[in-house]
Design an enzyme around this catalytic site. Sequence first.
Site, PDB file in Angstrom:
ATOM      1  N   VAL A   1      36.480  41.738  42.006  1.00  0.00           N
ATOM      2  CA  VAL A   1      37.876  41.349  41.754  1.00  0.00           C
ATOM      3  C   VAL A   1      38.632  42.429  41.003  1.00  0.00           C
ATOM      4  CG1 VAL A   1      37.245  38.905  41.730  1.00  0.00           C
ATOM      5  CG2 VAL A   1      37.306  40.165  39.564  1.00  0.00           C
TER       6      VAL A   1
ATOM      7  N   HIS B   1      36.541  37.443  47.021  1.00  0.00           N
ATOM      8  CA  HIS B   1      36.577  36.629  45.806  1.00  0.00           C
ATOM      9  C   HIS B   1      37.891  36.773  45.057  1.00  0.00           C
ATOM     10  CE1 HIS B   1      31.883  36.476  45.676  1.00  0.00           C
ATOM     11  NE2 HIS B   1      32.403  35.674  46.583  1.00  0.00           N
TER      12      HIS B   1
END
Length: 293
Positions: free
Chosen positions: A116, A146
């Site tokens: 991320v 994600h």
Amino acid sequence: MDSVPSNDLIAFKSVLSSSKKIVAIAGAGLSTASGLPTWRSENGIVWRKYDSLALANKAAFLDSPSRVWQYYHRIREAAREAEPNEAHRALALFSVSERRERVATGSTFTLITQNVDELSERALDDVLNHRDKSTLDARPDIIAMHGRVFDVVCTAYNCGYREKCYNSPICPALEGTEKIVDAGVPEPDISKPDLPRCRKCGELGRPGVVWFGEVPERIKEILDLVDQADLCLVVGTSSLVHPAAKLASRVKEHGGKVAVFNLERSKRDEEADFLFLGSCEKTLPHALGMDAI
């Protein structure tokens, strides 16, 4: 007895050169050399006194949005200070068709990252900034399955507005919260009105990441890419988090090849055709032919 994957670099480069649909599945180990801990490392699994895995879910946010936002504030600040490493750069270069043509003629490539931190995106930006953009058909795609920690998503059911925010801190109330706790002061309990808010409707915002129990971003597209891939590069992931853990297996199921680049052995290595152990910022650029730019 488990089979032993090959570490024959020449054989791997031969497979790479003949592959036409290539995907890479990247995990936290890709960013280790940039100073970011992995989920499973000593510095990544515990934050303050809490298990990091127990904070990355909707229930934890509903219970204490203050605590969860402080946790992600720490991740945001660490990602801001980090710089892409040579493995990020190698994948970014490989994403550019002009460069990839030299080692895998007529191929396509998609990077699917579990991270991320946006370091892969920053590496790609840097590569593209040093190239003639007029020669690019389109910006290479990076799928952040994600989510991204610099995204903020509205929690209101009838809104769901998402925006990018690189402010440091993201809101005044979060500034210095790590230092306060490190100094031995009890954890701050920040009221909801002082936490990040949706700029469209004013409701509480949440980090734009995919929590445990939620559906990964663009999952149907990911599965389609994996089911067509004839080569899968697994980079810096322990293959423990689902559904990412099964993506390489899907490639193997239809006859594709799998090459793993990891610091040490991990689950499902025996399923791989190739295994290159060591720091991926050292092994990956050379394997992809991206170290002589």
